[in-house]
Write an enzyme that holds these catalytic residues in place. Structure first.
Site, mmCIF file in Angstrom:
data_model
loop_
_atom_site.group_PDB
_atom_site.id
_atom_site.type_symbol
_atom_site.label_atom_id
_atom_site.label_comp_id
_atom_site.label_asym_id
_atom_site.label_seq_id
_atom_site.Cartn_x
_atom_site.Cartn_y
_atom_site.Cartn_z
ATOM 1 N N ARG A 17 0.818 -1.208 0.000
ATOM 2 C CA ARG A 17 0.000 0.000 0.000
ATOM 3 C C ARG A 17 0.854 1.261 0.000
ATOM 4 O O ARG A 17 0.438 2.319 -0.475
ATOM 5 C CB ARG A 17 -0.911 -0.012 1.228
ATOM 6 C CG ARG A 17 -2.054 1.000 1.169
ATOM 7 C CD ARG A 17 -2.931 0.924 2.411
ATOM 8 N NE ARG A 17 -2.169 1.197 3.604
ATOM 9 C CZ ARG A 17 -2.193 0.451 4.711
ATOM 10 N NH1 ARG A 17 -2.949 -0.622 4.791
ATOM 11 N NH2 ARG A 17 -1.469 0.768 5.751
ATOM 12 N N TYR A 70 -13.230 22.325 -9.294
ATOM 13 C CA TYR A 70 -13.968 21.100 -9.628
ATOM 14 C C TYR A 70 -15.085 20.858 -8.595
ATOM 15 O O TYR A 70 -14.829 20.869 -7.373
ATOM 16 C CB TYR A 70 -12.953 19.956 -9.633
ATOM 17 C CG TYR A 70 -13.487 18.590 -9.947
ATOM 18 C CD1 TYR A 70 -14.024 18.301 -11.198
ATOM 19 C CD2 TYR A 70 -13.429 17.573 -8.990
ATOM 20 C CE1 TYR A 70 -14.499 17.040 -11.481
ATOM 21 C CE2 TYR A 70 -13.890 16.296 -9.286
ATOM 22 C CZ TYR A 70 -14.428 16.045 -10.523
ATOM 23 O OH TYR A 70 -14.894 14.795 -10.804
ATOM 24 N N ASP A 143 -5.169 22.895 -8.483
ATOM 25 C CA ASP A 143 -5.556 21.764 -9.329
ATOM 26 C C ASP A 143 -5.049 22.052 -10.747
ATOM 27 O O ASP A 143 -5.504 22.985 -11.405
ATOM 28 C CB ASP A 143 -7.081 21.592 -9.297
ATOM 29 C CG ASP A 143 -7.542 20.314 -10.008
ATOM 30 O OD1 ASP A 143 -6.895 19.922 -10.999
ATOM 31 O OD2 ASP A 143 -8.561 19.733 -9.577
#
Ligand SMILES: *Cc1c(COP(=O)(O)O)cnc(C)c1O
Length: 351
Positions: A17, A70, A143
């Site tokens: 992970r 977004y 972003d």
């Protein structure tokens, strides 16, 4: 796997992970691309946005959030940050530092922006906002999905965390999900990584491989998306039915000067507004299109065109003319075919 128990708990404990070789190679490629110290991977773009934002804030803090980010990220800021005891103030993406100075509070710790916004295509003045944030010790989070990291270099402009939805241009074939947070300093990276570890966020190895493969062809694909995007934007701008084209590379765009200063090119995503008298025919226009499909995601090989009005949820005025707002993603098809398809769809406005 290890043969010596000393290694198992050694200096570099290994667990899938936390990253395999494919993740390390992808992160290194993304760091190269954006000029970052480190890249932390996430299962999708929204998770990467949430990770960047949450790593910069704690209970009692306040964040300034640009109104054009977004939608699901904005929802995260409204709902999830609220649940964590963090407050936000939304601001007009065209705000100047003096406008933000009025909104800032003693507990403001982060400034969250996206440029251009992926529905309305305003650009923020990144260097001016970064200077404002730096003076006050705020973490800036940007972003950068629209530019794919190729045409806009937030790290060079002093941004702390640059986020990308790998789902879009990096994977590039509309067949996977991924996200990444690029960090300017090792100190920021440690905070973001701790947050990712605690929440158990990781990117599936198959998706990491798709993203790594996407990096190999990114420049070539984006050159084509950008070129065809310009061709269609210019063509649309000359149509009588169109009130305006929202493409920062056009001289008619309100922040074109910022684009010229801070960007080295354009991707294939832009918008346009039909004149209001065509509102009743907008559906017929969309249904006539054959090459352009309707779908929310973008950045793949295929062209998409969607109506966007239902997604706008703004506190500040989006400075748009009246009329249906449409968004185009220009894919890798021949631009002549796309123009022929649009020509046909425009005829539906007059039937
Ligand atoms: C699509 C998108 C995201 C979210 O990416 P997912 O992988 O779909 O979660 C975030 N920001 C922008 C600008 C996007 O276009």
């Amino acid at each position: 796997m290890f043969s010596d128990p000393e290694d198992l708990y050694g200096a570099n404990p290994a667990y899938g992970r936390m990253g395999l070789s494919v993740h390390r190679e992808l992160a290194a490629g993304l760091c190269d691309l954006e000029g970052a110290a480190e890249a932390i991977l996430a299962p999708n773009g929204l998770a990467a946005c949430a990770l960047a934002i949450a790593s910069a804030l704690r209970a009692g803090d306040h964040a300034l959030v640009a109104d054009n980010i977004y939608g699901p990220t904005r929802r995260f800021c409204e709902r999830r940050l609220d649940a964590m005891g963090i407050s936000i103030t939304r601001f007009d993406p065209r705000a100047e530092p003096r406008d933000l100075a009025v909104l800032i509070q003693d507990n403001t710790r982060a400034l969250i922006i996206e440029t251009p916004g992926s529905l309305t295509f305003e650009l923020v003045d990144t260097p001016a906002l970064v200077a404002f944030a730096r003076e006050r010790g705020l973490t800036t989070i940007l972003d950068n999905t629209w530019s794919a990291g190729l045409f806009h270099k937030p790290m060079a402009l002093g941004v702390d965390l640059s986020v990308q939805a790998l789902t879009k241009y990096i994977i590039g074939h509309a067949d996977g999900f991924g996200g990444a947070v690029m960090c300017r300093t090792d100190a920021d990276a440690r905070k973001v990584r701790a947050c990712a570890d605690d929440w158990g966020l990781s990117l599936a190895p198959e998706e990491a491989y798709s993203a790594l493969r996407g990096l190999r062809t990114l420049e070539t694909r984006l050159a084509r998306h950008g070129q065809s995007g310009f061709a269609l934007a210019h063509w649309l701008e000359a149509r009588d039915e169109v009130a305006c084209v929202l493409h920062p590379g056009l001289e008619s765009h309100a922040e074109h000067m910022i684009w010229q200063r801070d960007f080295s090119g354009a991707s294939g995503l832009f918008g346009f507004v039909l004149k209001p008298e065509y509102e009743p025919k907008a559906r017929a226009f969309l249904m006539r299109l054959k090459h352009f499909a309707m779908g929310f995601s973008w950045g793949g090989y295929e062209s998409l065109l969607i109506p966007c009005d239902p997604q706008l949820n703004r506190t500040a005025e989006p400075h748009l003319p009246d009329g249906p707002l449409l968004r185009v993603h220009v894919g890798l098809e021949a631009p002549e075919d796309l123009i022929a398809d649009l020509t046909d769809a425009f005829s539906a406005l007059h039937e």
